[in-house]
Scaffold this motif. Structure first.
Motif, mmCIF file in Angstrom:
data_model
loop_
_atom_site.group_PDB
_atom_site.id
_atom_site.type_symbol
_atom_site.label_atom_id
_atom_site.label_comp_id
_atom_site.label_asym_id
_atom_site.label_seq_id
_atom_site.Cartn_x
_atom_site.Cartn_y
_atom_site.Cartn_z
ATOM 1 N N MET A 245 -45.022 3.872 8.684
ATOM 2 C CA MET A 245 -44.357 3.389 7.463
ATOM 3 C C MET A 245 -44.435 4.472 6.389
ATOM 4 S SD MET A 245 -45.133 -0.026 5.189
ATOM 5 C CE MET A 245 -46.784 0.535 4.734
ATOM 6 N N ALA A 246 -43.301 4.748 5.769
ATOM 7 C CA ALA A 246 -43.266 5.786 4.748
ATOM 8 C C ALA A 246 -44.003 5.328 3.496
ATOM 9 C CB ALA A 246 -41.815 6.133 4.393
ATOM 10 N N VAL A 247 -44.687 6.253 2.859
ATOM 11 C CA VAL A 247 -45.407 5.978 1.621
ATOM 12 C C VAL A 247 -44.706 6.696 0.478
ATOM 13 C CG1 VAL A 247 -47.571 6.228 0.376
ATOM 14 C CG2 VAL A 247 -47.595 5.700 2.819
ATOM 15 N N ILE A 248 -44.411 5.970 -0.606
ATOM 16 C CA ILE A 248 -43.781 6.598 -1.766
ATOM 17 C C ILE A 248 -44.865 7.286 -2.582
ATOM 18 C CG2 ILE A 248 -42.368 6.209 -3.805
ATOM 19 C CD1 ILE A 248 -41.321 3.683 -2.528
ATOM 20 N N SER A 249 -44.904 8.578 -2.532
ATOM 21 C CA SER A 249 -45.925 9.334 -3.249
ATOM 22 C C SER A 249 -45.250 10.346 -4.167
ATOM 23 C CB SER A 249 -46.845 10.058 -2.258
ATOM 24 O OG SER A 249 -46.090 10.904 -1.411
ATOM 25 N N PRO A 250 -45.960 10.809 -5.178
ATOM 26 C CA PRO A 250 -45.355 11.759 -6.115
ATOM 27 C C PRO A 250 -44.833 13.012 -5.423
ATOM 28 C CG PRO A 250 -47.433 10.918 -6.964
ATOM 29 C CD PRO A 250 -47.330 10.462 -5.533
ATOM 30 N N GLY A 251 -43.620 13.426 -5.772
ATOM 31 C CA GLY A 251 -43.013 14.617 -5.205
ATOM 32 C C GLY A 251 -42.811 15.682 -6.245
ATOM 33 N N ARG A 252 -42.000 16.651 -5.898
ATOM 34 C CA ARG A 252 -41.834 17.809 -6.777
ATOM 35 C C ARG A 252 -41.124 17.452 -8.076
ATOM 36 N NH1 ARG A 252 -36.868 20.576 -6.198
ATOM 37 N NH2 ARG A 252 -35.413 19.446 -4.872
ATOM 38 N N VAL A 253 -40.121 16.567 -8.027
ATOM 39 C CA VAL A 253 -39.426 16.197 -9.259
ATOM 40 C C VAL A 253 -40.348 15.377 -10.147
ATOM 41 C CG1 VAL A 253 -37.473 14.955 -10.250
ATOM 42 C CG2 VAL A 253 -37.167 16.292 -8.160
ATOM 43 N N GLU A 254 -41.080 14.444 -9.562
ATOM 44 C CA GLU A 254 -42.015 13.661 -10.359
ATOM 45 C C GLU A 254 -43.053 14.554 -11.021
ATOM 46 O OE1 GLU A 254 -45.172 9.931 -10.035
ATOM 47 O OE2 GLU A 254 -43.447 10.048 -8.703
ATOM 48 N N SER A 255 -43.553 15.532 -10.287
ATOM 49 C CA SER A 255 -44.535 16.463 -10.863
ATOM 50 C C SER A 255 -43.948 17.191 -12.057
ATOM 51 C CB SER A 255 -44.995 17.469 -9.802
ATOM 52 O OG SER A 255 -45.663 16.819 -8.747
ATOM 53 N N PHE A 256 -42.678 17.581 -11.939
ATOM 54 C CA PHE A 256 -42.010 18.264 -13.044
ATOM 55 C C PHE A 256 -41.859 17.336 -14.247
ATOM 56 C CE2 PHE A 256 -37.920 19.007 -15.231
ATOM 57 C CZ PHE A 256 -38.155 20.274 -15.747
ATOM 58 N N LEU A 257 -41.428 16.113 -14.017
ATOM 59 C CA LEU A 257 -41.194 15.179 -15.115
ATOM 60 C C LEU A 257 -42.479 14.756 -15.802
ATOM 61 C CD1 LEU A 257 -38.473 12.829 -13.566
ATOM 62 C CD2 LEU A 257 -38.127 14.673 -15.218
ATOM 63 N N ARG A 258 -43.586 14.749 -15.065
ATOM 64 C CA ARG A 258 -44.845 14.263 -15.619
ATOM 65 C C ARG A 258 -45.673 15.374 -16.260
ATOM 66 N NH1 ARG A 258 -46.386 9.105 -14.298
ATOM 67 N NH2 ARG A 258 -48.593 9.597 -14.344
ATOM 68 N N GLN A 259 -45.168 16.596 -16.250
ATOM 69 C CA GLN A 259 -45.871 17.680 -16.932
ATOM 70 C C GLN A 259 -45.971 17.378 -18.424
ATOM 71 O OE1 GLN A 259 -43.709 21.266 -16.130
ATOM 72 N NE2 GLN A 259 -44.282 21.346 -13.981
ATOM 73 N N GLN A 260 -47.121 17.608 -18.979
ATOM 74 C CA GLN A 260 -47.341 17.405 -20.413
ATOM 75 C C GLN A 260 -47.255 18.741 -21.137
ATOM 76 O OE1 GLN A 260 -47.869 14.306 -21.938
ATOM 77 N NE2 GLN A 260 -47.370 13.481 -19.922
ATOM 78 N N ILE A 261 -46.336 18.846 -22.091
ATOM 79 C CA ILE A 261 -46.183 20.111 -22.818
ATOM 80 C C ILE A 261 -46.375 19.924 -24.320
ATOM 81 C CG2 ILE A 261 -44.640 21.018 -21.036
ATOM 82 C CD1 ILE A 261 -42.332 20.563 -23.029
ATOM 83 N N GLY A 262 -46.812 18.724 -24.719
ATOM 84 C CA GLY A 262 -47.108 18.492 -26.127
ATOM 85 C C GLY A 262 -45.946 18.051 -26.982
ATOM 86 N N ARG A 263 -44.795 17.834 -26.380
ATOM 87 C CA ARG A 263 -43.622 17.349 -27.122
ATOM 88 C C ARG A 263 -42.658 16.710 -26.134
ATOM 89 N NH1 ARG A 263 -39.304 20.385 -25.809
ATOM 90 N NH2 ARG A 263 -39.603 22.545 -25.170
ATOM 91 N N PRO A 264 -41.752 15.868 -26.636
ATOM 92 C CA PRO A 264 -40.724 15.307 -25.748
ATOM 93 C C PRO A 264 -39.745 16.386 -25.294
ATOM 94 C CG PRO A 264 -40.946 14.010 -27.771
ATOM 95 C CD PRO A 264 -41.686 15.292 -27.988
ATOM 96 N N ARG A 265 -39.091 16.104 -24.180
ATOM 97 C CA ARG A 265 -38.034 16.979 -23.676
ATOM 98 C C ARG A 265 -36.753 16.165 -23.511
ATOM 99 N NH1 ARG A 265 -40.769 19.634 -18.495
ATOM 100 N NH2 ARG A 265 -42.026 17.711 -18.497
ATOM 101 N N VAL A 266 -35.632 16.868 -23.359
ATOM 102 C CA VAL A 266 -34.320 16.217 -23.351
ATOM 103 C C VAL A 266 -33.740 16.136 -21.943
ATOM 104 C CG1 VAL A 266 -31.900 16.489 -24.067
ATOM 105 C CG2 VAL A 266 -33.737 16.777 -25.735
ATOM 106 N N ILE A 267 -33.213 14.950 -21.636
ATOM 107 C CA ILE A 267 -32.436 14.722 -20.414
ATOM 108 C C ILE A 267 -30.985 14.482 -20.823
ATOM 109 C CG2 ILE A 267 -32.031 13.171 -18.457
ATOM 110 C CD1 ILE A 267 -35.027 12.512 -18.534
ATOM 111 N N ALA A 268 -30.055 15.168 -20.181
ATOM 112 C CA ALA A 268 -28.632 14.929 -20.419
ATOM 113 C C ALA A 268 -28.131 13.924 -19.387
ATOM 114 C CB ALA A 268 -27.840 16.230 -20.295
ATOM 115 N N LEU A 269 -27.484 12.867 -19.857
ATOM 116 C CA LEU A 269 -26.930 11.838 -18.981
ATOM 117 C C LEU A 269 -25.441 12.093 -18.797
ATOM 118 C CD1 LEU A 269 -26.926 9.159 -17.426
ATOM 119 C CD2 LEU A 269 -26.737 7.970 -19.634
ATOM 120 N N ILE A 270 -25.034 12.289 -17.534
ATOM 121 C CA ILE A 270 -23.643 12.525 -17.195
ATOM 122 C C ILE A 270 -23.130 11.323 -16.405
ATOM 123 C CG2 ILE A 270 -22.005 14.053 -16.033
ATOM 124 C CD1 ILE A 270 -23.493 15.399 -18.346
#
Length: 272
Positions: free
Chosen positions: A1-26
Motif C-alpha cells: 500500500m502506498a504511503v503519502i509522505s512528504p516529497g520534493r514539492v512539499e519540502s520546497f513549500l514548507r521551507q521557512q524563509i522568514g516571510r510569505p512568498r507568492v503563488i500565481a494562480l493560472i
C-alpha cells in the motif's frame, strides 16, 4: 500500500524563509494554453515562486493537461538553472501545482496536486467524493499529493457558491482555530483559506492568525489586489499568498510582471 509522505514539492513549500512568498494562480479555462504560459512566465518574472493551475469551476483533463505541458515547455525554453533534471530537490523552475476543481482536473506532467478537502462545504462531493474518485488515478500517476484542508470565508465568491460552502464569517475566530486543528488532526499538512476569486474583501487578518500553526503550511488567497492589502495579509503570518484575479485583469504581460513585483516588494520590506 502506498504511503503519502512528504516529497520534493512539499519540502520546497514548507521551507521557512522568514516571510510569505507568492503563488500565481493560472485558470486554464480563462484563456488559451499559450496565454496561460505567458501569464505564468510574466508572474514569475515579477517574483512569484510557485504556480497553481486550476479554478473555481470544472475543467476538462485535456485542457488542464495541455496547459501544464505548454507552461512546462515555456519554462524549458528559458533553461531555468544549470540543470535540466527536474527530479532534483532544488527545483530549477517554480513548481507547477494543480489546484483542482474536480477529479478530472489533473495532469500527470504537473509536479504536485493539492489533495484537498473543502472542509466547510455542505456537500459530501467536495469534502470526500471527488477525492475518492481521483485517488487511485493519482496514485497510479505517482503524482505528489499535498494533503490540504480548504476553507472558504466570506464573501466566498464563485468558489463558495460552486463548493456549497457554509462560509466562515470574518469574526468566527474560534471556529477557524477549530478548522485548523481539525485539518492537522486528519494529517493535512497544508491549510488553504480564501475569500473567493476576485473577492470584494480579503480574508480577515484575525482569521489568518487564528489558522496559523507550527505543524501546517498556511496558504491564503482571494481579494489581494494592492500593496496595502498585501501588507495587511502578510503581517498576519501566512506562508504563501495566492494572486489570481489580479493577473487575469492585467491588459499586458508587462503589467502582470509589474503588479506582481509591486506585491512581492512589500513582502521583501523590513517593515512587515
Amino acid at each position: 500500500m502506498a504511503v503519502i509522505s512528504p516529497g520534493r514539492v512539499e519540502s520546497f513549500l514548507r521551507q521557512q524563509i522568514g516571510r510569505p512568498r507568492v503563488i500565481a494562480l493560472i485558470d486554464p479555462d480563462s484563456q488559451t494554453k499559450e496565454e496561460s504560459a505567458d501569464l505564468a512566465l510574466a508572474a514569475v518574472h515579477g517574483g512569484a515562486e510557485a504556480i497553481f493551475i486550476g479554478g473555481s469551476t470544472a475543467v476538462q483533463r485535456s485542457v488542464v493537461d495541455a496547459t501544464v505541458t505548454t507552461i512546462l515547455e515555456a519554462f524549458e525554453l528559458l533553461e531555468w538553472g544549470a540543470s535540466q533534471d527536474l527530479n532534483e530537490i532544488e527545483l530549477q523552475r517554480p513548481p507547477l501545482i494543480l489546484f483542482p476543481s474536480a477529479s478530472e482536473a489533473i495532469s500527470e506532467d504537473a509536479d504536485a496536486i493539492l489533495f484537498m478537502s473543502l472542509l466547510n462545504s455542505t456537500n459530501r462531493r467536495f469534502i470526500i467524493e471527488e477525492q475518492l474518485q481521483a485517488t487511485l488515478v493519482l496514485e497510479d500517476l505517482n503524482l505528489e499529493r499535498l494533503p490540504t484542508g480548504y476553507i472558504v470565508t466570506e464573501p466566498g465568491g464563485r468558489v463558495g457558491e460552486v463548493g456549497q460552502a457554509a462560509l466562515l464569517g470574518r469574526d468566527e475566530i474560534e471556529q477557524m482555530s477549530s478548522y485548523a486543528s481539525l485539518a492537522a488532526g486528519f494529517g493535512m499538512r497544508f491549510l488553504y483559506i480564501e475569500a473567493g476569486s476576485g473577492a470584494s474583501e480579503h480574508v480577515s487578518p484575525d482569521l489568518i492568525r487564528a489558522a496559523k500553526r507550527d505543524d501546517q503550511t498556511l496558504i491564503v488567497g482571494g481579494g489581494i489586489r494592492t500593496p496595502e492589502i498585501m501588507r495587511e495579509v502578510a503581517a498576519a503570518g501566512p506562508d504563501w499568498i495566492v494572486i489570481g484575479t489580479l493577473i487575469e485583469s492585467c491588459t499586458s504581460l508587462e503589467e502582470v510582471t509589474e503588479e506582481i513585483q509591486s506585491l512581492t516588494e512589500v513582502l521583501q520590506s523590513s517593515s512587515l
